[in-house]
Design a protein around this motif. Sequence first.
Motif, short mmCIF file in Angstrom:
data_model
loop_
_atom_site.label_atom_id
_atom_site.label_comp_id
_atom_site.label_asym_id
_atom_site.label_seq_id
_atom_site.Cartn_x
_atom_site.Cartn_y
_atom_site.Cartn_z
N ALA A 14 0.84 -1.21 0.00
CA ALA A 14 0.00 0.00 0.00
C ALA A 14 0.87 1.25 0.00
CB ALA A 14 -0.94 -0.01 1.20
N ALA A 15 1.97 1.23 0.75
CA ALA A 15 2.88 2.38 0.78
C ALA A 15 3.50 2.62 -0.60
CB ALA A 15 3.97 2.16 1.83
N GLN A 16 3.69 1.55 -1.36
CA GLN A 16 4.24 1.65 -2.71
C GLN A 16 3.17 2.00 -3.74
OE1 GLN A 16 6.11 -2.14 -3.50
NE2 GLN A 16 7.45 -1.98 -1.72
N GLY A 17 1.90 2.03 -3.33
CA GLY A 17 0.81 2.33 -4.25
C GLY A 17 0.40 1.16 -5.12
N ARG A 18 0.84 -0.05 -4.77
CA ARG A 18 0.54 -1.22 -5.59
C ARG A 18 -0.78 -1.88 -5.23
NH1 ARG A 18 5.97 -4.57 -5.46
NH2 ARG A 18 5.03 -5.69 -7.19
N VAL A 19 -1.27 -1.62 -4.01
CA VAL A 19 -2.58 -2.09 -3.56
C VAL A 19 -3.21 -1.02 -2.69
CG1 VAL A 19 -1.91 -4.55 -3.57
CG2 VAL A 19 -1.77 -3.23 -1.44
N VAL A 20 -4.49 -1.19 -2.42
CA VAL A 20 -5.22 -0.34 -1.48
C VAL A 20 -5.71 -1.26 -0.38
CG1 VAL A 20 -7.28 1.08 -1.15
CG2 VAL A 20 -5.90 1.34 -3.21
N VAL A 21 -5.56 -0.82 0.86
CA VAL A 21 -6.04 -1.59 2.00
C VAL A 21 -7.24 -0.87 2.58
CG1 VAL A 21 -5.44 -2.53 4.27
CG2 VAL A 21 -3.72 -2.50 2.45
N THR A 22 -8.31 -1.63 2.84
CA THR A 22 -9.53 -1.04 3.35
C THR A 22 -10.00 -1.75 4.61
OG1 THR A 22 -10.93 -2.48 1.99
CG2 THR A 22 -10.31 -0.35 1.03
N SER A 23 -10.81 -1.02 5.36
CA SER A 23 -11.55 -1.57 6.49
C SER A 23 -12.96 -1.05 6.33
CB SER A 23 -10.94 -1.10 7.81
OG SER A 23 -11.69 -1.61 8.90
N GLY A 24 -13.89 -1.94 6.04
CA GLY A 24 -15.23 -1.49 5.67
C GLY A 24 -15.14 -0.70 4.38
N ASP A 25 -15.71 0.49 4.38
CA ASP A 25 -15.66 1.35 3.19
C ASP A 25 -14.51 2.35 3.24
OD1 ASP A 25 -17.92 0.15 2.13
OD2 ASP A 25 -19.28 1.59 3.09
N ARG A 26 -13.70 2.28 4.29
CA ARG A 26 -12.65 3.27 4.51
C ARG A 26 -11.30 2.77 4.00
NH1 ARG A 26 -9.65 4.22 9.45
NH2 ARG A 26 -10.80 2.43 10.22
N VAL A 27 -10.64 3.60 3.20
CA VAL A 27 -9.27 3.30 2.75
C VAL A 27 -8.33 3.63 3.90
CG1 VAL A 27 -7.43 3.91 1.13
CG2 VAL A 27 -9.79 3.70 0.32
N LEU A 28 -7.46 2.69 4.22
CA LEU A 28 -6.51 2.86 5.33
C LEU A 28 -5.19 3.40 4.82
CD1 LEU A 28 -7.13 -0.51 7.20
CD2 LEU A 28 -8.18 1.71 7.65
N SER A 29 -4.61 4.29 5.59
CA SER A 29 -3.28 4.80 5.28
C SER A 29 -2.24 3.79 5.75
CB SER A 29 -3.04 6.14 5.99
OG SER A 29 -1.68 6.50 5.89
N PRO A 30 -1.21 3.52 4.94
CA PRO A 30 -0.17 2.59 5.37
C PRO A 30 0.59 3.08 6.59
CG PRO A 30 0.24 3.35 3.12
CD PRO A 30 -1.00 4.01 3.59
N SER A 31 0.54 4.37 6.87
CA SER A 31 1.28 4.90 8.02
C SER A 31 0.46 4.92 9.31
CB SER A 31 1.79 6.32 7.70
OG SER A 31 0.69 7.18 7.45
N ASP A 32 -0.84 4.63 9.21
CA ASP A 32 -1.69 4.60 10.41
C ASP A 32 -1.64 3.24 11.07
OD1 ASP A 32 -2.44 7.20 9.96
OD2 ASP A 32 -4.41 6.70 9.12
N GLU A 33 -2.09 3.20 12.33
CA GLU A 33 -2.25 1.93 13.03
C GLU A 33 -3.56 1.30 12.57
OE1 GLU A 33 -2.49 0.49 17.64
OE2 GLU A 33 -1.34 2.28 17.16
N TRP A 34 -3.53 0.01 12.27
CA TRP A 34 -4.72 -0.69 11.80
C TRP A 34 -5.27 -1.57 12.89
CZ3 TRP A 34 -2.33 -2.96 6.69
CH2 TRP A 34 -2.04 -1.92 5.81
N HIS A 35 -6.61 -1.60 12.97
CA HIS A 35 -7.29 -2.47 13.94
C HIS A 35 -8.37 -3.25 13.20
CE1 HIS A 35 -5.38 -0.41 17.29
NE2 HIS A 35 -5.68 0.73 16.69
#
Length: 83
Positions: A54-75
Motif C-alpha cells: 500500500a505504501a508503494q501504491g501497488r494495492v489499497v487496503v480497506t476496512s469497511g468502506d474506509r481506505v486505510l493509510s499505510p502509516s496509520d495503526e490498523w485495527h
Amino acid sequence: MSTVEQRLERAVLDLVEARGPGKSICPSEAARAVGEDGWRDLMEPARAVARELAAQGRVVVTSGDRVLSPSDEWHGPIRIRHP
C-alpha cells in the motif's frame, strides 16, 4: 525481504489480480497460499506485506468502506484490492 515475505507479496499480488478490479482479498488468503496448515503464523507478516504494498501504491487496503493509510495503526479486519 525474507523468502516468506517475498512469497506473501507474490501471493497478495497474484490473488488481487485474479480477483479483479473492484473486488478484494483477505490477508488470510495469501497466508493460506504460502503457509498451508501453518497459515495462522503468517497473518501478521501478510498484513505487513499489505502495508508495504500500500505504501508503494501497488494495492489499497480497506476496512469497511474506509481506505486505510499505510502509516496509520490498523485495527480489526482488513481487505486488499487494486488501487
